[in-house]
Design a protein around this motif. Structure first.
Motif, PDB file in Angstrom:
ATOM      1  N   GLU A   1       0.834  -1.203   0.000  1.00 15.07           N
ATOM      2  CA  GLU A   1       0.000   0.000   0.000  1.00 15.07           C
ATOM      3  C   GLU A   1       0.867   1.251   0.000  1.00 15.07           C
ATOM      4  OE1 GLU A   1      -2.613  -0.180   3.283  1.00 15.07           O
ATOM      5  OE2 GLU A   1      -3.787  -1.889   2.517  1.00 15.07           O
ATOM      6  N   GLN A   2       1.948   1.238   0.755  1.00 15.08           N
ATOM      7  CA  GLN A   2       2.853   2.389   0.774  1.00 15.08           C
ATOM      8  C   GLN A   2       3.478   2.616  -0.594  1.00 15.08           C
ATOM      9  OE1 GLN A   2       5.260   0.959   4.095  1.00 15.08           O
ATOM     10  NE2 GLN A   2       4.659   2.757   5.291  1.00 15.08           N
ATOM     11  N   VAL A   3       3.834   1.544  -1.262  1.00 20.67           N
ATOM     12  CA  VAL A   3       4.426   1.674  -2.600  1.00 20.67           C
ATOM     13  C   VAL A   3       3.413   2.257  -3.566  1.00 20.67           C
ATOM     14  CG1 VAL A   3       5.360   0.394  -4.548  1.00 20.67           C
ATOM     15  CG2 VAL A   3       6.094  -0.172  -2.234  1.00 20.67           C
ATOM     16  N   GLN A   4       2.186   1.734  -3.545  1.00 15.51           N
ATOM     17  CA  GLN A   4       1.156   2.234  -4.455  1.00 15.51           C
ATOM     18  C   GLN A   4       0.817   3.683  -4.154  1.00 15.51           C
ATOM     19  OE1 GLN A   4      -2.039  -0.540  -3.931  1.00 15.51           O
ATOM     20  NE2 GLN A   4      -1.046  -2.162  -5.134  1.00 15.51           N
ATOM     21  N   HIS A   5       0.713   4.029  -2.892  1.00 17.71           N
ATOM     22  CA  HIS A   5       0.407   5.405  -2.516  1.00 17.71           C
ATOM     23  C   HIS A   5       1.529   6.348  -2.927  1.00 17.71           C
ATOM     24  CE1 HIS A   5      -1.285   8.743  -0.256  1.00 17.71           C
ATOM     25  NE2 HIS A   5      -0.098   8.916   0.334  1.00 17.71           N
ATOM     26  N   GLY A   6       2.762   5.880  -2.700  1.00 15.99           N
ATOM     27  CA  GLY A   6       3.906   6.707  -3.069  1.00 15.99           C
ATOM     28  C   GLY A   6       3.999   6.919  -4.562  1.00 15.99           C
ATOM     29  N   SER A   7       3.672   5.853  -5.352  1.00 18.12           N
ATOM     30  CA  SER A   7       3.763   5.982  -6.809  1.00 18.12           C
ATOM     31  C   SER A   7       2.678   6.893  -7.350  1.00 18.12           C
ATOM     32  CB  SER A   7       3.651   4.598  -7.465  1.00 18.12           C
ATOM     33  OG  SER A   7       2.396   4.008  -7.141  1.00 18.12           O
ATOM     34  N   ARG A   8       1.557   7.024  -6.638  1.00 19.74           N
ATOM     35  CA  ARG A   8       0.509   7.927  -7.110  1.00 19.74           C
ATOM     36  C   ARG A   8       0.829   9.378  -6.770  1.00 19.74           C
ATOM     37  NH1 ARG A   8      -3.017   4.034  -4.898  1.00 19.74           N
ATOM     38  NH2 ARG A   8      -3.310   5.383  -3.082  1.00 19.74           N
ATOM     39  N   ASP A   9       1.462   9.565  -5.608  1.00 23.34           N
ATOM     40  CA  ASP A   9       1.691  10.932  -5.149  1.00 23.34           C
ATOM     41  C   ASP A   9       2.731  11.666  -5.990  1.00 23.34           C
ATOM     42  OD1 ASP A   9      -0.139  10.601  -3.246  1.00 23.34           O
ATOM     43  OD2 ASP A   9       1.246  10.302  -1.571  1.00 23.34           O
ATOM     44  N   ALA A  10       3.869  11.040  -6.204  1.00 16.01           N
ATOM     45  CA  ALA A  10       4.965  11.732  -6.908  1.00 16.01           C
ATOM     46  C   ALA A  10       5.956  10.715  -7.418  1.00 16.01           C
ATOM     47  CB  ALA A  10       5.662  12.726  -5.960  1.00 16.01           C
ATOM     48  N   ALA A  11       6.787  11.185  -8.345  1.00 15.16           N
ATOM     49  CA  ALA A  11       7.806  10.300  -8.929  1.00 15.16           C
ATOM     50  C   ALA A  11       9.152  10.589  -8.291  1.00 15.16           C
ATOM     51  CB  ALA A  11       7.873  10.512 -10.436  1.00 15.16           C
ATOM     52  N   GLU A  12       9.171  10.771  -6.982  1.00 14.13           N
ATOM     53  CA  GLU A  12      10.422  11.061  -6.298  1.00 14.13           C
ATOM     54  C   GLU A  12      10.939   9.812  -5.604  1.00 14.13           C
ATOM     55  OE1 GLU A  12       8.366  12.792  -2.202  1.00 14.13           O
ATOM     56  OE2 GLU A  12       9.608  14.074  -3.464  1.00 14.13           O
ATOM     57  N   THR A  13      12.236   9.814  -5.350  1.00 19.27           N
ATOM     58  CA  THR A  13      12.881   8.667  -4.710  1.00 19.27           C
ATOM     59  C   THR A  13      12.563   8.649  -3.222  1.00 19.27           C
ATOM     60  OG1 THR A  13      14.676   8.700  -6.329  1.00 19.27           O
ATOM     61  CG2 THR A  13      15.090   7.564  -4.250  1.00 19.27           C
ATOM     62  N   ILE A  14      12.200   7.472  -2.739  1.00 13.73           N
ATOM     63  CA  ILE A  14      11.912   7.286  -1.316  1.00 13.73           C
ATOM     64  C   ILE A  14      13.085   6.532  -0.697  1.00 13.73           C
ATOM     65  CG2 ILE A  14      10.287   6.363   0.368  1.00 13.73           C
ATOM     66  CD1 ILE A  14       9.155   8.577  -1.414  1.00 13.73           C
ATOM     67  N   THR A  15      13.625   7.063   0.404  1.00  8.31           N
ATOM     68  CA  THR A  15      14.767   6.453   1.085  1.00  8.31           C
ATOM     69  C   THR A  15      14.401   6.176   2.537  1.00  8.31           C
ATOM     70  OG1 THR A  15      16.298   7.670  -0.346  1.00  8.31           O
ATOM     71  CG2 THR A  15      17.203   6.699   1.654  1.00  8.31           C
ATOM     72  N   TYR A  16      14.695   4.967   2.978  1.00  6.36           N
ATOM     73  CA  TYR A  16      14.490   4.625   4.380  1.00  6.36           C
ATOM     74  C   TYR A  16      15.544   3.602   4.778  1.00  6.36           C
ATOM     75  CZ  TYR A  16      11.839   0.850   2.119  1.00  6.36           C
ATOM     76  OH  TYR A  16      11.452  -0.196   1.316  1.00  6.36           O
ATOM     77  N   GLU A  17      15.610   3.281   6.057  1.00  4.00           N
ATOM     78  CA  GLU A  17      16.676   2.438   6.575  1.00  4.00           C
ATOM     79  C   GLU A  17      16.111   1.206   7.259  1.00  4.00           C
ATOM     80  OE1 GLU A  17      18.980   4.881   9.165  1.00  4.00           O
ATOM     81  OE2 GLU A  17      19.862   6.069   7.541  1.00  4.00           O
ATOM     82  N   GLY A  18      16.965   0.194   7.386  1.00  4.35           N
ATOM     83  CA  GLY A  18      16.592  -1.042   8.067  1.00  4.35           C
ATOM     84  C   GLY A  18      17.838  -1.695   8.646  1.00  4.35           C
ATOM     85  N   THR A  19      17.644  -2.523   9.634  1.00  3.65           N
ATOM     86  CA  THR A  19      18.755  -3.201  10.300  1.00  3.65           C
ATOM     87  C   THR A  19      18.480  -4.685  10.379  1.00  3.65           C
ATOM     88  OG1 THR A  19      19.166  -1.228  11.638  1.00  3.65           O
ATOM     89  CG2 THR A  19      20.181  -3.285  12.375  1.00  3.65           C
ATOM     90  N   ARG A  20      19.476  -5.484   9.989  1.00  7.37           N
ATOM     91  CA  ARG A  20      19.348  -6.931  10.075  1.00  7.37           C
ATOM     92  C   ARG A  20      19.680  -7.407  11.479  1.00  7.37           C
ATOM     93  NH1 ARG A  20      22.592  -8.970   4.841  1.00  7.37           N
ATOM     94  NH2 ARG A  20      24.072  -9.396   6.505  1.00  7.37           N
ATOM     95  N   ALA A  21      19.317  -8.662  11.729  1.00 13.20           N
ATOM     96  CA  ALA A  21      19.574  -9.229  13.050  1.00 13.20           C
ATOM     97  C   ALA A  21      21.064  -9.308  13.353  1.00 13.20           C
ATOM     98  CB  ALA A  21      18.933 -10.613  13.152  1.00 13.20           C
ATOM     99  N   ASP A  22      21.900  -9.445  12.312  1.00 16.17           N
ATOM    100  CA  ASP A  22      23.344  -9.542  12.533  1.00 16.17           C
ATOM    101  C   ASP A  22      24.017  -8.185  12.673  1.00 16.17           C
ATOM    102  OD1 ASP A  22      23.078  -8.646   9.975  1.00 16.17           O
ATOM    103  OD2 ASP A  22      24.173 -10.287   9.017  1.00 16.17           O
ATOM    104  N   GLY A  23      23.218  -7.115  12.739  1.00 22.29           N
ATOM    105  CA  GLY A  23      23.767  -5.783  12.965  1.00 22.29           C
ATOM    106  C   GLY A  23      24.078  -5.002  11.712  1.00 22.29           C
ATOM    107  N   HIS A  24      23.906  -5.590  10.542  1.00 19.44           N
ATOM    108  CA  HIS A  24      24.174  -4.859   9.304  1.00 19.44           C
ATOM    109  C   HIS A  24      23.123  -3.769   9.102  1.00 19.44           C
ATOM    110  CE1 HIS A  24      27.467  -7.004   7.126  1.00 19.44           C
ATOM    111  NE2 HIS A  24      27.237  -7.861   8.106  1.00 19.44           N
ATOM    112  N   HIS A  25      23.617  -2.585   8.826  1.00 17.89           N
ATOM    113  CA  HIS A  25      22.745  -1.426   8.635  1.00 17.89           C
ATOM    114  C   HIS A  25      22.531  -1.222   7.138  1.00 17.89           C
ATOM    115  CE1 HIS A  25      20.839   2.362   9.722  1.00 17.89           C
ATOM    116  NE2 HIS A  25      21.546   2.951   8.778  1.00 17.89           N
ATOM    117  N   LEU A  26      21.270  -1.237   6.702  1.00 17.90           N
ATOM    118  CA  LEU A  26      20.944  -1.150   5.283  1.00 17.90           C
ATOM    119  C   LEU A  26      20.201   0.146   4.982  1.00 17.90           C
ATOM    120  CD1 LEU A  26      19.663  -4.780   4.574  1.00 17.90           C
ATOM    121  CD2 LEU A  26      21.991  -3.905   4.460  1.00 17.90           C
ATOM    122  N   GLU A  27      20.510   0.723   3.824  1.00 20.71           N
ATOM    123  CA  GLU A  27      19.762   1.860   3.296  1.00 20.71           C
ATOM    124  C   GLU A  27      18.981   1.390   2.082  1.00 20.71           C
ATOM    125  OE1 GLU A  27      21.209   6.228   2.648  1.00 20.71           O
ATOM    126  OE2 GLU A  27      21.432   5.165   0.738  1.00 20.71           O
TER     127      GLU A  27
END
Length: 742
Positions: free
Chosen positions: A289-315
């Motif tokens: 739903e977030q992807v669909q909502h974002g694609s309707r609103d604008a054609a801008e890049t969305i950036t967010y972060e996540g962390t794996r259980a082993d401590g790796h930090h992902l963008e």
């Protein structure tokens, strides 16, 4: 543009060829129709000729049958006559049909009809006369020659008709042959043109196929390059279509998100990935739903972060595409986070170094004045026990202040190190008895050594100080008693370990591990133990510089320090020192309380900008028998040396001097004039003039401020070579050059 021109040229050539083929085809078709007509007319002429000949034969057959009957009187001879008579009528009708298109032949045929009729009538009269009146009656009719005339007339007309029809047939043959030749040449020309057209078409098709093949090869190469480029990226990339289905991806996409191999396939729905990564310990992707909502609103890049259980930090970046799809880019930011942490640590070190450097010089000068005067006075008051006790306490306090300053310099990595290849397996056992006496009987000290231990590249004194600091911290963590273990070993820190620890250089290391069975620490405390002034001890029980000093010493030595601890499970601190490849230096303890200090009569030039420090240094040296000259800065030192160049044996100078001539430059100028002069530097903070990359320059003699009276005496005597041994209160003799006792 060139491709369009080539395409237009090909179309034009093909159009011309098709037009020529159509023209040749039309002409060929017309000629073939004309040839077919000529063949039909020739066949018609043959039919006319055949009919004429048949008519002439029928007339003769009728006449022959009539003569046979006249001669014999038998009716059997009338059968050919009757048959021929019937055929003549039919042939005349057929001939009229065949010659209907030929007026000349029709005219002849009209004149031929009565003649044939008269001839037939004449034949019929003779036959009837023979039947009725006999042969003589019939002969009289025959003798009239009327029948012969009719026969000749009919044959003549038929001959003319035959001749005319044969001429017409010959003309038609000629025309047919000409048309056949035309058709033949047209067919040959058409075939040649068709072959040429086929050749040109084949060439065009071959060129088109060749271009298509080359284009396909280029496309494949481009796809392969793009695929290789995509796979070579350290980032994970996945392309999803407008329907939310997976189209393309690289291996890092699966690896970074830790996705099952069976899940990553063409046509896999984005919702499946979002659901899979929503599990605990995984870097969560946006919901569908977030992807669909974002694609309707604008054609801008969305950036967010996540962390794996082993401590790796992902963008995670989601970039929409014009067709409604989007590209997911997964970047492992762990190394960047580590680099930022290292940068923050370096900035902290720089800030502390600037703070430390600003106060260390002046503070150590003050401590030097205090310690120097206290020791000078203590040497003069040997009989007064109470005053000696007071002086010793004051001396202890001043030395404690010097120790704190040294620890702060060690953490800031500003202390001058003299690293050497040392055999820690030979030096570390000497510390064990000292540890047992220092830590107390309630601490069980154990020592574990690995066979074939590599030599380490480190400053021996600083290493011993670091191990003692760790032992004291371990004692404080085991207030009710416990076990302290000193372990030595060889360790190889590989590339994988270095990738997980940004500050580590892969290679061989000699390890010193200090383990205790104390109360341990929480992860939050472990993360801060190496910070300066951080301590878990009650107020007044610790400075928070012990572990900071260990950390700074190890890092300045090019090594690595790692701490392992859990609440209730004790603590292990592992020091990794670079493996040494040179000759191993044998170290030993020196006396701190010699009975008699080495003395001398050499001339020493003391250059120190702080008057109180210069005064106490000159007093100590003078009391030891040396002739002392003094100067307040570099320029003054050069003037004093110029006036007494021949008599000066040793230069004792501060590293940091005011003015343009610093301590290192002063020594270099003096050595340029008299290379045999010995040089000893003294400093509480060294800058970079005699220390580079944290290590003391080769051949440089340094005594750190604040120094004791006996330390200065031993250093000067050692450099001048006046004394090679000293003796402590127990009678044990120590060699100043080797540092070994006997």
């Amino acid at each position: 543009m060139t491709k369009h021109l080539v395409a237009r040229a090909n179309i034009l050539v093909l159009g011309v060829l098709l037009a020529l083929l159509a023209l040749v085809g039309t002409a060929t078709w017309e000629r073939m129709n004309a040839a077919r007509d000529a063949r039909e007319w020739s066949r018609h002429s043959y039919e006319v000729l055949t009919t004429m000949k048949d008519l002439a034969i029928a007339l003769r057959d009728a006449e022959r049958g009539q003569r046979g009957y006249l001669l014999t009187g038998k009716d059997d001879y009338l059968r050919p006559y009757d048959t021929a008579r019937d055929r003549i009528s039919l042939l005349q009708g057929e001939l009229r049909k065949l010659t209907a298109d030929n007026p000349a032949q029709e005219k002849r045929l009209r004149s031929l009809g009565p003649t044939i009729q008269h001839k037939l009538e004449e034949l019929a009269q003779t036959v009837q006369a023979r039947r009725d009146g006999g042969f003589e009656a019939a002969l009289r009719i025959v003798d009239t020659d009327a029948g012969r005339g009719f026969m000749r007339a009919a044959e003549g007309t038929l001959s003319e008709m035959l001749a005319d029809e044969q001429a017409l047939l010959a003309s038609r043959h000629t025309d047919s042959d000409a048309r056949a030749a035309w058709v033949r040449w047209l067919v040959i020309a058409g075939s040649g043109l068709a072959i040429l057209t086929l050749i040109v078409a084949a060439k065009l098709l071959n060129d088109a196929w060749s271009r298509s093949f080359k284009s396909e090869i280029a496309q494949r190469a481009l796809v392969l390059r793009l695929r290789t480029t995509l796979d070579s990226l350290s980032q994970g990339v996945a392309v999803f279509g407008a329907d939310g289905k997976l189209k393309h991806w690289n291996g890092c996409f699966q690896a970074l998100l830790d996705l099952p191999k069976a899940m990553v396939r063409p046509g896999a729905a984005y919702a499946a990935f979002a659901e899979h990564t929503s599990e605990p310990g995984r870097p969560a992707l946006e919901s569908e739903e977030q992807v669909q909502h974002g694609s309707r609103d604008a054609a801008e890049t969305i950036t967010y972060e996540g962390t794996r259980a082993d401590g790796h930090h992902l963008e995670i970046r989601r970039t929409p595409m014009p067709d409604g799809g989007f590209v997911l880019t997964i970047s492992d930011m762990t190394k960047r986070a580590q680099a930022e942490a290292v940068l923050r640590e370096a900035q902290k070190m720089q800030a502390i170094g600037q703070l430390t450097g600003g106060i260390a010089h002046d503070f150590n000068n003050l401590l030097q004045v205090i310690l120097g005067n206290l020791e000078f006075v203590r040497a003069k008051l040997e009989g007064d026990v109470k005053l000696q006790t007071r002086i010793e306490r004051a001396t202890w306090a001043a030395q404690r202040g010097a120790t704190l300053t040294g620890q702060l310099l060690a953490f800031a990595r500003k202390q001058p190190l003299a690293p050497a290849a040392i055999d820690i397996a030979a030096t570390m056992p000497d510390l064990i008895p000292l540890m047992r006496r220092t830590l107390g009987e309630h601490i069980d000290v154990r020592y574990v050594e690995t066979a074939g231990l590599w030599p380490a590249m480190a400053d021996p004194a600083q290493l011993e100080s670091a191990v003692l600091n760790l032992a004291l911290n371990a004692r404080d963590a085991m207030s009710g008693g416990g076990r302290l273990t000193i372990e030595l070993g060889n360790k190889v820190l590989d590339d994988a370990y270095a990738r997980a620890h940004a500050e580590v250089i892969p290679g061989d290391y000699a390890m010193v591990a200090v383990s205790d069975t104390g109360h341990g620490m929480t992860p939050e405390v472990v993360a801060r133990v190496f910070e300066p002034f951080f301590t878990t001890k009650p107020d007044g029980k610790g400075t928070g510089l012990g572990l900071a000093m260990v950390f700074g010493f190890v890092k300045q030595s090019g090594g690595h320090v790692k701490i392992y601890s859990e609440p209730g499970q004790g603590t292990t601190v592992k020091i990794y020192l670079p493996r040494a490849l040179g000759m191993v230096r044998v170290t030993g303890q020196r006396s701190v309380s010699p009975i008699e200090l080495p003395r001398g009569s050499a001339t020493v030039l003391v250059v120190e900008d702080e008057p109180a420090v210069r005064e106490i240094a000159c007093a100590i040296l003078g009391d030891l028998g040396y002739r002392v000259l003094e100067a307040s800065d570099g320029e003054d030192g050069l003037r004093v040396f110029g006036a007494n160049a021949a008599s000066i044996d040793l230069l004792l100078t501060d590293v940091i001097l005011p003015g343009e001539v610093r301590g290192r430059e002063l020594a270099e100028r003096i050595l340029a004039m008299r290379p045999e002069v010995k040089v000893v530097f003294m400093s509480g903070y060294t800058e970079n003039s005699i220390v580079h990359h944290g290590r003391l320059d080769e051949g440089v003699n340094l005594i750190g401020k604040p120094f004791k009276r006996e330390q200065l005496a031993v250093k000067v005597a050692e450099v001048l070579g006046f004394a090679t041994t000293i003796q402590d209160q127990t009678g044990k003799v120590f060699d100043l050059r080797s540092g070994r006792g006997s």
